[in-house]
Design an enzyme around this catalytic site. Sequence first.
Site, PDB file in Angstrom:
ATOM      1  N   PRO A   9       0.797  -1.224   0.000  1.00 55.59           N
ATOM      2  CA  PRO A   9       0.000   0.000   0.000  1.00 55.59           C
ATOM      3  C   PRO A   9       0.831   1.275   0.000  1.00 55.59           C
ATOM      4  O   PRO A   9       1.875   1.346   0.646  1.00 55.59           O
ATOM      5  CB  PRO A   9      -0.796  -0.103   1.315  1.00 55.59           C
ATOM      6  CG  PRO A   9      -0.016  -1.030   2.167  1.00 55.59           C
ATOM      7  CD  PRO A   9       0.626  -2.010   1.227  1.00 55.59           C
ATOM      8  N   ASN A  10       0.325   2.235  -0.745  1.00 53.80           N
ATOM      9  CA  ASN A  10       0.899   3.588  -0.877  1.00 53.80           C
ATOM     10  C   ASN A  10       2.138   3.652  -1.766  1.00 53.80           C
ATOM     11  O   ASN A  10       2.613   4.743  -2.078  1.00 53.80           O
ATOM     12  CB  ASN A  10       1.212   4.202   0.502  1.00 53.80           C
ATOM     13  CG  ASN A  10      -0.043   4.362   1.339  1.00 53.80           C
ATOM     14  OD1 ASN A  10      -0.976   5.038   0.915  1.00 53.80           O
ATOM     15  ND2 ASN A  10      -0.102   3.719   2.488  1.00 53.80           N
ATOM     16  N   ARG A  17       4.819  10.777  -2.782  1.00 56.89           N
ATOM     17  CA  ARG A  17       4.680  10.419  -1.375  1.00 56.89           C
ATOM     18  C   ARG A  17       5.972  10.705  -0.598  1.00 56.89           C
ATOM     19  O   ARG A  17       7.001  10.082  -0.862  1.00 56.89           O
ATOM     20  CB  ARG A  17       4.403   8.911  -1.321  1.00 56.89           C
ATOM     21  CG  ARG A  17       4.329   8.373   0.060  1.00 56.89           C
ATOM     22  CD  ARG A  17       4.393   6.853   0.075  1.00 56.89           C
ATOM     23  NE  ARG A  17       4.197   6.404   1.427  1.00 56.89           N
ATOM     24  CZ  ARG A  17       4.431   5.179   1.846  1.00 56.89           C
ATOM     25  NH1 ARG A  17       4.852   4.265   0.999  1.00 56.89           N
ATOM     26  NH2 ARG A  17       4.236   4.866   3.097  1.00 56.89           N
ATOM     27  N   TYR A  22      11.237   8.721   0.634  1.00 57.90           N
ATOM     28  CA  TYR A  22      11.214   7.657  -0.386  1.00 57.90           C
ATOM     29  C   TYR A  22      11.857   8.034  -1.712  1.00 57.90           C
ATOM     30  O   TYR A  22      11.987   7.191  -2.594  1.00 57.90           O
ATOM     31  CB  TYR A  22       9.756   7.206  -0.615  1.00 57.90           C
ATOM     32  CG  TYR A  22       9.137   6.612   0.636  1.00 57.90           C
ATOM     33  CD1 TYR A  22       9.575   5.389   1.129  1.00 57.90           C
ATOM     34  CD2 TYR A  22       8.147   7.298   1.343  1.00 57.90           C
ATOM     35  CE1 TYR A  22       9.036   4.852   2.291  1.00 57.90           C
ATOM     36  CE2 TYR A  22       7.593   6.767   2.502  1.00 57.90           C
ATOM     37  CZ  TYR A  22       8.041   5.540   2.972  1.00 57.90           C
ATOM     38  OH  TYR A  22       7.512   5.006   4.126  1.00 57.90           O
ATOM     39  N   ASN A  73       7.974  -5.704  -1.019  1.00 63.21           N
ATOM     40  CA  ASN A  73       7.906  -4.526  -0.159  1.00 63.21           C
ATOM     41  C   ASN A  73       6.458  -4.430   0.280  1.00 63.21           C
ATOM     42  O   ASN A  73       5.603  -3.917  -0.444  1.00 63.21           O
ATOM     43  CB  ASN A  73       8.341  -3.257  -0.886  1.00 63.21           C
ATOM     44  CG  ASN A  73       8.368  -2.052   0.055  1.00 63.21           C
ATOM     45  OD1 ASN A  73       7.826  -2.111   1.169  1.00 63.21           O
ATOM     46  ND2 ASN A  73       8.985  -0.969  -0.380  1.00 63.21           N
ATOM     47  N   ALA A  76       3.326  -0.885   4.933  1.00 66.20           N
ATOM     48  CA  ALA A  76       2.874  -0.926   6.328  1.00 66.20           C
ATOM     49  C   ALA A  76       2.447  -2.328   6.764  1.00 66.20           C
ATOM     50  O   ALA A  76       2.540  -2.655   7.954  1.00 66.20           O
ATOM     51  CB  ALA A  76       1.731   0.062   6.529  1.00 66.20           C
ATOM     52  N   HIS A  79       4.529  -4.574   9.139  1.00 65.29           N
ATOM     53  CA  HIS A  79       4.643  -4.405  10.581  1.00 65.29           C
ATOM     54  C   HIS A  79       3.544  -5.117  11.371  1.00 65.29           C
ATOM     55  O   HIS A  79       3.641  -5.215  12.582  1.00 65.29           O
ATOM     56  CB  HIS A  79       4.663  -2.906  10.914  1.00 65.29           C
ATOM     57  CG  HIS A  79       5.668  -2.151  10.090  1.00 65.29           C
ATOM     58  ND1 HIS A  79       7.019  -2.441  10.123  1.00 65.29           N
ATOM     59  CD2 HIS A  79       5.528  -1.163   9.159  1.00 65.29           C
ATOM     60  CE1 HIS A  79       7.657  -1.647   9.272  1.00 65.29           C
ATOM     61  NE2 HIS A  79       6.773  -0.864   8.670  1.00 65.29           N
ATOM     62  N   GLU A  97      12.647  -9.528   1.615  1.00 63.05           N
ATOM     63  CA  GLU A  97      11.864  -8.426   2.202  1.00 63.05           C
ATOM     64  C   GLU A  97      12.642  -7.147   1.923  1.00 63.05           C
ATOM     65  O   GLU A  97      13.831  -7.048   2.247  1.00 63.05           O
ATOM     66  CB  GLU A  97      11.726  -8.638   3.717  1.00 63.05           C
ATOM     67  CG  GLU A  97      11.057  -7.452   4.400  1.00 63.05           C
ATOM     68  CD  GLU A  97      11.054  -7.560   5.927  1.00 63.05           C
ATOM     69  OE1 GLU A  97      11.281  -8.662   6.470  1.00 63.05           O
ATOM     70  OE2 GLU A  97      10.834  -6.517   6.569  1.00 63.05           O
ATOM     71  N   ILE A 100      12.383   0.595   0.953  1.00 60.36           N
ATOM     72  CA  ILE A 100      13.110   1.687   0.297  1.00 60.36           C
ATOM     73  C   ILE A 100      13.877   2.495   1.343  1.00 60.36           C
ATOM     74  O   ILE A 100      15.046   2.846   1.151  1.00 60.36           O
ATOM     75  CB  ILE A 100      12.107   2.571  -0.470  1.00 60.36           C
ATOM     76  CG1 ILE A 100      11.485   1.768  -1.619  1.00 60.36           C
ATOM     77  CG2 ILE A 100      12.782   3.844  -0.984  1.00 60.36           C
ATOM     78  CD1 ILE A 100      10.283   2.425  -2.280  1.00 60.36           C
ATOM     79  N   SER A 101      13.202   2.796   2.431  1.00 61.34           N
ATOM     80  CA  SER A 101      13.829   3.567   3.511  1.00 61.34           C
ATOM     81  C   SER A 101      14.490   2.623   4.506  1.00 61.34           C
ATOM     82  O   SER A 101      14.175   1.424   4.544  1.00 61.34           O
ATOM     83  CB  SER A 101      12.762   4.412   4.227  1.00 61.34           C
ATOM     84  OG  SER A 101      11.821   3.565   4.882  1.00 61.34           O
ATOM     85  N   ARG A 110       8.145   0.902  13.113  1.00 65.14           N
ATOM     86  CA  ARG A 110       8.656   0.345  11.850  1.00 65.14           C
ATOM     87  C   ARG A 110       9.824  -0.620  12.071  1.00 65.14           C
ATOM     88  O   ARG A 110      10.340  -1.210  11.133  1.00 65.14           O
ATOM     89  CB  ARG A 110       9.105   1.461  10.905  1.00 65.14           C
ATOM     90  CG  ARG A 110       7.979   2.379  10.473  1.00 65.14           C
ATOM     91  CD  ARG A 110       8.438   3.379   9.422  1.00 65.14           C
ATOM     92  NE  ARG A 110       7.572   4.531   9.418  1.00 65.14           N
ATOM     93  CZ  ARG A 110       6.398   4.615   8.767  1.00 65.14           C
ATOM     94  NH1 ARG A 110       5.988   3.603   8.022  1.00 65.14           N
ATOM     95  NH2 ARG A 110       5.672   5.703   8.838  1.00 65.14           N
TER      96      ARG A 110
HETATM   97  C1  DQA Z   1       8.392   0.953   3.519  1.00 60.04           C
HETATM   98  C2  DQA Z   1       8.550   1.241   5.015  1.00 60.04           C
HETATM   99  C3  DQA Z   1       7.239   1.005   5.749  1.00 60.04           C
HETATM  100  O1  DQA Z   1       7.391   1.264   7.131  1.00 60.04           O
HETATM  101  C4  DQA Z   1       6.168   1.916   5.201  1.00 60.04           C
HETATM  102  O2  DQA Z   1       4.935   1.664   5.824  1.00 60.04           O
HETATM  103  C5  DQA Z   1       6.053   1.850   3.709  1.00 60.04           C
HETATM  104  C6  DQA Z   1       7.252   1.749   2.908  1.00 60.04           C
HETATM  105  C7  DQA Z   1       9.671   1.298   2.725  1.00 60.04           C
HETATM  106  O3  DQA Z   1       9.743   0.923   1.560  1.00 60.04           O
HETATM  107  O4  DQA Z   1      10.573   1.967   3.255  1.00 60.04           O
HETATM  108  O5  DQA Z   1       4.957   1.964   3.158  1.00 60.04           O
HETATM  109  O6  DQA Z   1       8.149  -0.440   3.346  1.00 60.04           O
END
Ligand code: DQA
Length: 143
Positions: A9-10, A17, A22, A73, A76, A79, A97, A100-101, A110
Amino acid sequence: MKVFVFNGPNLGRLGKREPGVYGASTHDDLVQLCEKTGSSLGVEVEVRQADHEGEMVTWLHEAADAGAAVVLNAGAWTHYSIAIRDAAAQLTAPLIELHISNVHRREEFRHHSVLSDIATGVMAGFGVPGYALAIRWLVEQAD
Ligand code: DQA
């Protein structure tokens, strides 16, 4: 060999974003990078992004049935989603797994992943280029 890249998601909003976290690359840029990396290595790479958990569960079942490696990836869901974990646990090929961050430099919530102990390896903090590194590793270890 087939590699799936599944983004949760996202992640379809990359570029817009939180670019300070990111980066500026869009999801389309990410797809192009993964496909280009796959074709340079002679493997098929398919990238998908889902904002709905059930869709991701279905894709993980498909990857499990195909015996395909997965770069996941889960955003969220990483978690807290036991449904994603249970689906990913059915994979027989390697599972990376990826984040990006660098989630370990971020908020406490996180720092915990329900996926890490079933993943072959975990990558965090390499930005979008990390996807190319993950694909490269999967192909090299399969040779
Ligand atoms: C993420 C890190 C997660 O904590 C976050 O909810 C994301 C992106 C990352 O790619 O850094 O949506 O997975």
